[in-house]
Design a protein around this motif. Structure first.
Motif, mmCIF file in Angstrom:
data_model
loop_
_atom_site.group_PDB
_atom_site.id
_atom_site.type_symbol
_atom_site.label_atom_id
_atom_site.label_comp_id
_atom_site.label_asym_id
_atom_site.label_seq_id
_atom_site.Cartn_x
_atom_site.Cartn_y
_atom_site.Cartn_z
ATOM 1 N N VAL A 3 16.508 -25.991 -16.695
ATOM 2 C CA VAL A 3 15.465 -26.874 -16.161
ATOM 3 C C VAL A 3 14.805 -26.184 -14.973
ATOM 4 C CG1 VAL A 3 14.949 -29.113 -15.130
ATOM 5 C CG2 VAL A 3 16.782 -28.923 -16.837
ATOM 6 N N ALA A 4 13.485 -26.187 -14.934
ATOM 7 C CA ALA A 4 12.747 -25.638 -13.797
ATOM 8 C C ALA A 4 11.970 -26.744 -13.107
ATOM 9 C CB ALA A 4 11.794 -24.541 -14.252
ATOM 10 N N VAL A 5 12.026 -26.759 -11.773
ATOM 11 C CA VAL A 5 11.160 -27.638 -10.996
ATOM 12 C C VAL A 5 9.854 -26.884 -10.785
ATOM 13 C CG1 VAL A 5 10.838 -28.848 -8.806
ATOM 14 C CG2 VAL A 5 13.114 -28.759 -9.864
ATOM 15 N N LEU A 6 8.790 -27.378 -11.378
ATOM 16 C CA LEU A 6 7.504 -26.687 -11.314
ATOM 17 C C LEU A 6 6.631 -27.166 -10.170
ATOM 18 C CD1 LEU A 6 6.582 -26.521 -15.110
ATOM 19 C CD2 LEU A 6 7.608 -24.735 -13.688
ATOM 20 N N GLU A 24 2.940 -28.963 -3.525
ATOM 21 C CA GLU A 24 1.984 -30.047 -3.296
ATOM 22 C C GLU A 24 2.729 -31.365 -3.455
ATOM 23 O OE1 GLU A 24 -1.148 -29.801 -6.215
ATOM 24 O OE2 GLU A 24 0.042 -30.781 -7.767
ATOM 25 N N TRP A 25 2.147 -32.420 -2.928
ATOM 26 C CA TRP A 25 2.758 -33.740 -3.072
ATOM 27 C C TRP A 25 2.752 -34.121 -4.554
ATOM 28 C CZ3 TRP A 25 5.065 -37.115 0.316
ATOM 29 C CH2 TRP A 25 5.353 -38.389 -0.193
ATOM 30 N N GLY A 26 3.930 -34.223 -5.128
ATOM 31 C CA GLY A 26 4.015 -34.576 -6.542
ATOM 32 C C GLY A 26 5.250 -33.968 -7.172
ATOM 33 N N GLY A 44 -2.890 -29.899 -10.641
ATOM 34 C CA GLY A 44 -2.928 -28.897 -11.707
ATOM 35 C C GLY A 44 -2.891 -27.480 -11.159
ATOM 36 N N LYS A 45 -3.348 -27.284 -9.930
ATOM 37 C CA LYS A 45 -3.352 -25.944 -9.333
ATOM 38 C C LYS A 45 -1.942 -25.420 -9.147
ATOM 39 C CE LYS A 45 -5.173 -23.285 -5.436
ATOM 40 N NZ LYS A 45 -5.955 -23.324 -4.171
ATOM 41 N N ALA A 46 -1.082 -26.240 -8.533
ATOM 42 C CA ALA A 46 0.310 -25.820 -8.330
ATOM 43 C C ALA A 46 1.029 -25.669 -9.665
ATOM 44 C CB ALA A 46 1.037 -26.819 -7.440
ATOM 45 N N LEU A 47 0.797 -26.596 -10.581
ATOM 46 C CA LEU A 47 1.452 -26.557 -11.884
ATOM 47 C C LEU A 47 1.170 -25.252 -12.612
ATOM 48 C CD1 LEU A 47 3.043 -28.094 -14.160
ATOM 49 C CD2 LEU A 47 0.797 -28.794 -15.016
ATOM 50 N N LEU A 48 -0.106 -24.914 -12.785
ATOM 51 C CA LEU A 48 -0.467 -23.725 -13.555
ATOM 52 C C LEU A 48 -0.061 -22.446 -12.828
ATOM 53 C CD1 LEU A 48 -3.951 -24.802 -14.952
ATOM 54 C CD2 LEU A 48 -1.771 -24.688 -16.175
ATOM 55 N N HIS A 73 1.777 -37.557 -10.351
ATOM 56 C CA HIS A 73 2.581 -37.170 -11.512
ATOM 57 C C HIS A 73 1.720 -36.903 -12.740
ATOM 58 C CE1 HIS A 73 6.389 -38.242 -9.480
ATOM 59 N NE2 HIS A 73 5.558 -39.008 -8.791
ATOM 60 N N THR A 74 0.498 -37.394 -12.730
ATOM 61 C CA THR A 74 -0.397 -37.247 -13.886
ATOM 62 C C THR A 74 -1.632 -36.394 -13.586
ATOM 63 O OG1 THR A 74 -1.608 -39.269 -13.295
ATOM 64 C CG2 THR A 74 0.285 -39.519 -14.769
ATOM 65 N N GLY A 75 -1.870 -36.096 -12.307
ATOM 66 C CA GLY A 75 -3.132 -35.472 -11.905
ATOM 67 C C GLY A 75 -3.343 -34.062 -12.409
ATOM 68 N N GLY A 76 -2.284 -33.369 -12.816
ATOM 69 C CA GLY A 76 -2.441 -32.008 -13.308
ATOM 70 C C GLY A 76 -2.765 -31.909 -14.784
ATOM 71 N N LEU A 77 -2.853 -33.054 -15.467
ATOM 72 C CA LEU A 77 -3.021 -33.017 -16.924
ATOM 73 C C LEU A 77 -4.335 -32.380 -17.352
ATOM 74 C CD1 LEU A 77 -2.123 -33.689 -19.779
ATOM 75 C CD2 LEU A 77 -3.148 -35.953 -19.504
#
Length: 268
Positions: A3-6, A24-26, A44-48, A73-77
């Motif tokens: 499991v990775a914390v992204l 980022e907050w999330g 989405g910036k931190a996620l990608l 929790h949904t903003g990076g979609l």
């Protein structure tokens, strides 16, 4: 099981500097073995960025499970879908598109999703809306709506009761692994319902936001004592668990509770 914390509020490991990870907050996490992404963070910036740094391509996840509809929790979609070249299956609670609000020092702010069903369809996403437990893969369930039968919820400053709070449950050989985005349903409820849904005999690990921020110290101690009695092998508080909440867990569960942080990779 890896499991990775992204996405997390924090960067806690010096290697994140070498990898140029972002916080980022999330919250977002990835289950490598099942190719399941759990939440997408705020922007989405931190996620990608963090997916790329950890060698996870945007097309690699096959399934996305949303913990709940809040934008952190949904903003990076949207960014994720725009980066992909193939469809994505999305599993969420049936009130994904309901309005959601929170209060801060400046007043009330809307914190629901920033996309529409039409947008998802335009990107070829397959949307599955659920209310009860949903089997995502062999040994893996989205909890659906979590009953509040075993303890209080942790709604904190959020104006609505967050009935769509969904954990991701894995029946691991060593027991229940529970991933939680914010833990609005309350830790006791998340764990006990997970044992019921999966049929696991014990709690092995709980990873994610536990929403200790804003809770009285007595309640945080109560949760820590509950987890101590459940004898887990691993507790990782992230995101809205808060710094003092993480410290309280580490004090109550030495050697078991540890820091989260974007870029943390756990082999369970």
């Amino acid at each position: 099981m890896r499991v990775a914390v992204l996405v997390d509020n924090y960067l806690t490991n010096p290697t994140t500097l070498r990898l140029r990870l972002l916080a980022e907050w999330g919250f977002a996490a990835y289950l490598y073995d099942y190719r399941i992404l759990y939440d997408t963070g705020l922007s989405g910036k931190a996620l990608l960025n963090n997916m790329q740094a950890l060698g996870i391509g945007p097309d690699e996840p096959e399934i996305l499970v949303f913990s709940h509809r809040h934008i952190d929790h949904t903003g990076g979609l949207k960014a994720l879908l725009n980066a992909r070249s193939r469809p994505l299956t999305i599993i969420a609670h049936e009130n994904l598109f309901a309005k959601a609000y929170a209060k801060d020092d400046m007043g009330e702010v809307e914190i629901g999703v920033d996309f529409t069903k039409d947008f998802l369809e335009s990107r070829g996403a397959k949307l599955i809306l659920v209310k009860g437990p949903y089997k995502v893969a062999e040994g893996v369930w989205a909890s659906g709506e979590i009953p509040r039968r075993w303890g209080p919820s942790h709604t904190g400053a959020v104006a609505d009761p967050v009935p769509d709070d969904m954990a991701l449950y894995v029946k691991h050989p060593r027991g229940l692994v529970a991933l939680t985005g914010c833990g609005h349903a309350g830790v006791e409820n998340i764990v006990e319902y997970g044992l019921e849904v999966t049929g696991a005999e014990r709690l092995y690990a709980i990873i994610g936001g536990l929403h200790f921020m804003g809770l009285p110290e007595a309640r945080i101690r109560e949760v820590a004592e509950y987890l101590k009695k459940r004898s887990p092998g691993l507790v990782v508080g992230t995101h809205c668990t808060g710094i003092s909440g993480i410290a309280a867990l580490q004090a109550a569960l030495p050697g078991v509770a540890r820091q989260g942080g974007a870029g943390l990779v756990l082999d369970l």
